[in-house]
Design an enzyme around this catalytic site. Structure first.
Site, PDB file in Angstrom:
ATOM      1  N   HIS A 128       0.842  -1.221   0.000  1.00  0.00           N
ATOM      2  CA  HIS A 128       0.000   0.000   0.000  1.00  0.00           C
ATOM      3  C   HIS A 128       0.871   1.263   0.000  1.00  0.00           C
ATOM      4  CE1 HIS A 128      -4.004  -1.864   0.694  1.00  0.00           C
ATOM      5  NE2 HIS A 128      -3.283  -2.806   1.269  1.00  0.00           N
TER       6      HIS A 128
ATOM      7  N   ASP B   5      -0.476  -4.974   5.831  1.00  0.00           N
ATOM      8  CA  ASP B   5      -1.541  -5.789   5.250  1.00  0.00           C
ATOM      9  C   ASP B   5      -1.333  -6.041   3.768  1.00  0.00           C
ATOM     10  OD1 ASP B   5      -1.978  -2.983   5.041  1.00  0.00           O
ATOM     11  OD2 ASP B   5      -4.004  -3.353   4.303  1.00  0.00           O
ATOM     12  N   GLU B   6      -1.963  -7.112   3.320  1.00  0.00           N
ATOM     13  CA  GLU B   6      -2.135  -7.440   1.903  1.00  0.00           C
ATOM     14  C   GLU B   6      -0.838  -7.406   1.104  1.00  0.00           C
ATOM     15  OE1 GLU B   6      -6.664  -6.353   0.948  1.00  0.00           O
ATOM     16  OE2 GLU B   6      -5.427  -4.573   1.217  1.00  0.00           O
ATOM     17  N   ILE B   7       0.086  -8.226   1.512  1.00  0.00           N
ATOM     18  CA  ILE B   7       1.329  -8.311   0.742  1.00  0.00           C
ATOM     19  C   ILE B   7       1.849  -9.743   0.791  1.00  0.00           C
ATOM     20  CG2 ILE B   7       2.655  -7.474   2.757  1.00  0.00           C
ATOM     21  CD1 ILE B   7       4.286  -6.102   0.187  1.00  0.00           C
TER      22      ILE B   7
ATOM     23  N   GLU C 166      -1.965  -9.788   9.460  1.00  0.00           N
ATOM     24  CA  GLU C 166      -0.917 -10.529   8.738  1.00  0.00           C
ATOM     25  C   GLU C 166       0.444 -10.397   9.414  1.00  0.00           C
ATOM     26  OE1 GLU C 166      -3.182  -8.419   7.411  1.00  0.00           O
ATOM     27  OE2 GLU C 166      -3.378  -8.714   5.237  1.00  0.00           O
TER      28      GLU C 166
END
Ligand code: TNX
Length: 513
Positions: A270, A335-337, A365
């Site tokens: 992000h 997050d989200e990686i 995460e």
């Protein structure tokens, strides 16, 4: 008209200051009401139920009322700064003035009573109004309760129920998150938001200060983060950013409302806005180096292989960030990686945060890293397996998306809302049905409002309210004190309070608004 405040000189050595630096872990928070204490009771004469949100821990309400006139003997403990300001404003708005000869007193007193903990209070209304607490925060919450009992417009006299309330929050973390990265919200809006939070005893405002679409916080060592990275937003057009001074002032304003501001800079993913500002933050094989104004997630990353530039950046940014925000906590995203070096990034970042004498928060995460046990993790997928972290005694902020994601609709099919977590949206009743008791090691609850689809203040208000009032009650009141059918009656009656604060709330049909 200026009010005179008589400063009582009674001080107690055990009295703490505000709540912002108290330890929030439940073990040190033993004053939380046990279930046996947690039942509300009213006297045999059964007066009308009081319209309070969140529902207090215990109440004894008499049938009789106490009529107050426009002059009161106001006595405030000298160190109760936030509550003094709040009480002055409350009575000034109602036209009540201080007079030493007044027939009744309104007193804020700091007392030593461990049962009240760091945020609890007692409110007694008989022939006087007396609020007692161990801290300024506790007194402040007593004032919010008093405020909800009073009308919002000036009268010649006010009628209050005679009562005794003792009220202690279930959780120390009662939060709202605003994504100012995707869409920028002004400090003026955030200030209004803080005042609205305070009315419901919400106490943590998490600012998501950076994302692919925008970097919103001035970092003096990297000026392009804001001049380039802050220049735009989702959908294109002008972005915005906050100067360090603006944020310092905002933190002080929030503290006067007993709201602690927790900054988040989301890393290592992000991060496209930062990469567009300083291309060297991406690995050399990355070709997408420009600004991004779409709504995709999970495509950008700081370079984790050529780590010198990256970790210098992380340390520099966190150093400046933690100098601005007085909170003990700093949220580093995470997050989200997907990257094999991700756990190592989290561990190194945890060490940097510790080196700055702060405590790290990461999205769920981050449990992949071997982080210190004082860190907090923010759970966002309802059923995410967080056991590896709770086994290490790491505590949780609960933000399960199917109950708390306020970018989802107030009703099924609401335009411009997400449905990826719950296709029917997240109506008020759904929010309220969340049961934090299903989780272990909980410090509290926080409702994120992501802003890919929230482009105006009116839309933000619509997504935040009234659902944040349900979050407030879930995080303050114990399960035995919560019942949805009663909650809607109590909240429905508080409409004038939200109107007075200028809230553009969603007109939830169940509230008859
Ligand atoms: C997931 S929750 C995200 C955000 C999005 C949001 C949209 C989380 C840690 N990441 O980046 O804005 O979904 O609902």
């Amino acid at each position: 008209m200026r009010l005179l405040i008589i400063i009582s000189i009674i001080m107690f050595s055990s009295c703490g200051g505000g709540s912002s630096n108290t330890n929030i872990l439940p073990d040190s928070h033993t004053s939380t009401a046990s279930n046996s204490q947690a039942s509300s009771s009213s006297s045999a004469s059964d007066p009308a139920p009081l319209s309070l949100v969140p529902q207090p821990t215990t109440m004894v309400v008499q049938k009789t009322t106490f009529e107050i006139g426009l002059s009161a003997n106001v006595q405030i403990d000298v160190s109760a700064v936030a509550s003094a300001a709040a009480l002055q404003k409350l009575i000034a708005d109602l036209g009540v003035i201080h007079s030493a000869d007044a027939p009744y007193k309104i007193q804020l007193q700091l007392v030593s009573n461990v049962d009240l903990g760091a945020e609890g209070y007692s409110l007694v209304i008989n022939q006087n109004i007396v609020i007692s607490a161990q801290t300024d925060a506790g007194l402040f919450y007593g004032i919010q309760t008093l405020k909800q009992l009073l009308p919002t417009v000036k009268q010649n006299t006010y009628s209050l129920p005679q009562l005794q309330i003792t009220d202690v929050p279930q959780y120390a973390w009662r939060g709202s998150m605003i994504d100012v990265g995707r869409n920028f919200f002004t400090i003026e809006y955030l200030k209004k938001h803080v005042e609205r939070m305070a009315l419901f005893k919400l106490n943590k405002l998490h600012l998501h200060l950076s994302d692919d679409q925008g970097w919103r916080i001035e970092i003096k060592k990297y000026p392009k983060l804001t001049s380039v990275g802050g220049s735009t937003k989702v959908g294109g057009g002008e972005g915005g950013f906050y100067t360090q001074q603006e944020l310092r002032d905002f933190v002080a304003f929030a503290a006067l409302n007993e709201v602690e501001v927790i900054p988040e800079v989301d890393m290592p993913g992000h991060i496209q806005a930062a990469i567009a500002s300083y291309n060297e933050l991406a690995c050399s094989d990355v070709t997408n180096l420009g600004l991004y104004t779409g709504t995709a997630v999970g495509f950008s990353s700081l370079c984790l292989t050529s780590s010198t530039v990256t970790y210098q950046f992380v340390e520099d940014v966190l150093t400046e960030l933690t100098e601005i925000f007085s909170s003990q906590y700093v949220h580093v995203g995470g997050d989200e990686i997907k990257n094999d070096l991700y756990p190592q990034f989290i561990e190194k970042t945890n060490l940097i945060v510790k080196g700055l004498h702060k405590t790290m928060i990461g999205w769920e995460e981050s449990s992949a890293g071997n982080i210190s046990a004082d860190s907090l993790l923010q759970l966002w997928n309802d059923n995410y397996n967080i056991k590896s972290a709770t086994d290490r005694n790491i505590h949780l902020i609960l933000s399960p998306c199917s109950y708390t994601y306020l970018d989802h609709g107030n009703y099924n099919g609401q335009p411009n809302t997400y449905t990826w977590c719950r296709s029917q949206g997240i109506p008020l009743e759904r929010v309220y049905s969340f049961d934090p008791d299903n989780y272990a090691l909980v410090v509290g609850i926080e409702a994120p409002m992501w802003s890919e689809l929230v482009t105006t203040e009116a839309t933000a208000d619509n997504r935040l309210w009234p659902r944040l009032a349900a979050i407030a009650e879930l995080s303050w009141s114990t399960k035995s004190n919560r019942q949805y059918s009663e909650f809607v009656l109590r909240l429905s009656a508080l409409k004038p309070q939200l109107d007075k604060l200028g809230v553009n709330y969603y007109k939830e049909p169940q509230l008859n608004w």
